[in-house]
Design an enzyme around this catalytic site. Structure first.
Site, mmCIF file in Angstrom:
data_model
loop_
_atom_site.group_PDB
_atom_site.id
_atom_site.type_symbol
_atom_site.label_atom_id
_atom_site.label_comp_id
_atom_site.label_asym_id
_atom_site.label_seq_id
_atom_site.Cartn_x
_atom_site.Cartn_y
_atom_site.Cartn_z
ATOM 1 C CG ASP A 91 -9.773 -0.680 4.701
ATOM 2 O OD1 ASP A 91 -9.527 -0.989 3.519
ATOM 3 O OD2 ASP A 91 -9.041 -0.988 5.663
ATOM 4 C CD GLN A 140 -3.315 -4.510 6.539
ATOM 5 O OE1 GLN A 140 -3.182 -3.595 5.732
ATOM 6 N NE2 GLN A 140 -4.017 -5.602 6.261
ATOM 7 C CE LYS A 174 -3.719 -2.578 2.110
ATOM 8 N NZ LYS A 174 -4.414 -3.022 3.320
#
Ligand code: NAD
Length: 243
Positions: A81, A58, A14
């Site tokens: 997200d 994460q 990422k």
């Protein structure tokens, strides 16, 4: 948080994607024993930080941290997200700012291939909040007739064999075999499983599936990179929204 090797790889990918696109990014690698309060404090700080348009925590988090508390703490306008309940609700209604990255990454090859989901039988194997459920909603928004299968589904193969579009998000290596797939189906493999010999495989047994499927995504190299591309797309959208 912590030192999960898979998480390390995902975060690095990422960061690399951000660098390639010229997106400024900050990484906070917290020790596994960091308290939930400390993590929430950091999120609060980033929620208020002007230079930051998108926040991604994460997952998975260590057991002493409530993932839901953490997701709830992210400003929904920075929730790239799309896991915050506000964004989950928006996905239900079809009027959303952010599409969850993996389901969006699955939709990209589907919409570029034939058949498009409209009127087609779509089967999603897996019902997680991160993949299976939002995946089903995205297919439904595109007028697919959607069946969600899970660990308690009876006669799974009978269902998967009816799918014009089959999405596998199970987390079991090579779980969907060629004999479970309809001739000519579009098969999208979300799974990322590391075998004992370190080989990376999906949830679909590629060898047997490719002889039956009309189109199939590989692992590695299929949904994984698309997920990151969709994260970048959400981040740019977040920058526009926050401006
Ligand atoms: P999860 O463990 O949260 O969910 C797995 C789902 O599979 C559950 O809903 C369960 O009901 C279902 N399931 C389990 N056993 C089953 C069985 N025997 N028959 C039918 N269904 C069964 O996993 P997840 O987070 O949804 O991830 C699924 C897979 O996708 C994993 O391999 C994960 O690593 C991968 N993944 C990939 C990406 C990516 O970027 N490509 C992103 C997220 C997850």
């Amino acid at each position: 948080m912590g030192d999960d090797p898979a998480s390390r790889v995902y975060v690095n990918n990422k960061k690399k994607a951000c660098e390639e696109l010229g997106i400024y990014s900050e990484e906070y690698a917290l020790a596994a024993d960091t308290s939930e309060d400390e993590l929430l404090e950091l999120i609060d700080k980033l929620n208020g930080k002007k230079e930051i348009s998108g926040i991604l925590v994460q997952l998975p988090l260590p057991q002493h941290i409530s993932e839901q508390n953490v997701i709830n703490a992210i400003n929904p306008k920075k929730d790239v997200d799309a896991f915050h309940p506000v964004n989950v609700g928006k996905i239900m209604t079809g009027n959303f700012d952010f599409v969850p990255c993996t389901p969006a990454g699955v939709m990209a090859p589907i919409t570029q291939s034939r058949p498009a989901p409209r009127g087609k039988d779509c089967v999603v194997v897996g019902r997680s909040n991160i993949v299976g459920k939002p995946q089903a909603m995205l297919l439904l928004h595109q007028n697919g007739t959607v069946t969600i299968c899970h660990s308690r589904t009876k006669d799974l193969a009978e269902k998967t064999k009816k799918a014009d579009i089959l999405v596998a998000a199970v987390g079991i290596p090579n779980f969907i075999t060629g004999d479970m797939i309809k001739e000519g189906a579009v098969v999208i493999d979300v799974g990322i499983n590391r075998l004992a010999d370190k080989k990376l495989v999906g949830d679909v047994d590629f060898e047997s599936a490719q002889t039956v499927a009309g189109a199939i995504t590989p692992v590695p190299g299929g949904v994984g990179p698309m997920t990151i591309a969709m994260l970048m797309k959400n981040t740019i959208k977040a920058a526009e929204i926050n401006r």
